[in-house]
Design a protein around this motif. Structure first.
Motif, short mmCIF file in Angstrom:
data_model
loop_
_atom_site.label_atom_id
_atom_site.label_comp_id
_atom_site.label_asym_id
_atom_site.label_seq_id
_atom_site.Cartn_x
_atom_site.Cartn_y
_atom_site.Cartn_z
N SER A 3 35.47 33.84 53.72
CA SER A 3 34.95 33.13 52.55
C SER A 3 36.03 32.98 51.49
CB SER A 3 33.73 33.87 51.99
OG SER A 3 34.10 35.12 51.48
N SER A 4 36.90 33.96 51.36
CA SER A 4 38.00 33.88 50.42
C SER A 4 38.95 32.75 50.81
CB SER A 4 38.76 35.21 50.40
OG SER A 4 39.92 35.11 49.63
N GLN A 7 37.29 29.48 49.93
CA GLN A 7 37.31 29.28 48.48
C GLN A 7 38.69 28.80 48.04
OE1 GLN A 7 35.91 32.65 46.22
NE2 GLN A 7 34.25 33.02 47.65
N GLU A 86 40.85 42.73 48.29
CA GLU A 86 39.96 41.59 48.54
C GLU A 86 38.92 41.47 47.43
OE1 GLU A 86 38.36 42.17 52.48
OE2 GLU A 86 40.19 41.41 53.43
N SER A 87 38.40 42.59 46.96
CA SER A 87 37.44 42.57 45.85
C SER A 87 38.08 42.01 44.59
CB SER A 87 36.91 43.97 45.56
OG SER A 87 36.15 44.44 46.64
N ASN A 90 38.44 38.27 45.00
CA ASN A 90 37.15 37.59 44.84
C ASN A 90 36.73 37.51 43.37
OD1 ASN A 90 36.73 36.90 47.53
ND2 ASN A 90 35.83 38.88 48.00
N SER A 94 36.20 34.05 41.28
CA SER A 94 34.98 33.78 40.51
C SER A 94 35.33 33.36 39.09
CB SER A 94 34.09 35.02 40.46
OG SER A 94 33.58 35.31 41.74
#
Length: 113
Positions: A3-4, A7, A86-87, A90, A94
């Motif tokens: 998903s990253s 995006q 990764e967090s 993300n 955002s």
């Protein structure tokens, strides 16, 4: 991770540069994490560095589960570093989305006047 990647495909060059800049500031270093594990593993220093405060406190209070937890982290560290970064990525993605939406809304509002 996928998903990253999806995006990032929709980002402009400017947004990708912003992402790279923010990641270079905020991402956690694998080398630092491993050094903290080596020197402060028994009291959870590496977990505090990686933002895992709750388990860091638990390791601090139990002296790394009397060393067992510290040894287990030897096998978990790479995954923890990757997951943390990764967090962070993300969160930055955002924020970039929110900024671009706010910019688009401002442009639309300016066009109505």
């Amino acid at each position: 991770m996928m998903s990253s990647l999806l995006q990032k495909q929709n980002l402009t060059t400017e947004q990708l540069q912003l992402l790279a800049s923010e990641m270079s500031k905020k991402q956690k270093s694998g080398g630092v994490a491993w050094l903290l594990w080596f020197f402060t593993g028994g009291i959870g220093g590496h977990r505090f560095y990686l933002g895992r405060i709750g388990t860091g406190v638990a390791m601090l209070l139990t002296l790394g589960g009397l060393g067992i937890w510290t040894l287990v982290d030897l096998f978990l560290m790479s995954g923890m570093i990757k997951s943390t970064n990764e967090s962070i990525e993300n969160e930055i993605l955002s924020e970039i989305r929110l900024l671009s939406q706010a910019k688009a809304n401002t442009e639309v509002a300016a066009g109505r006047e």
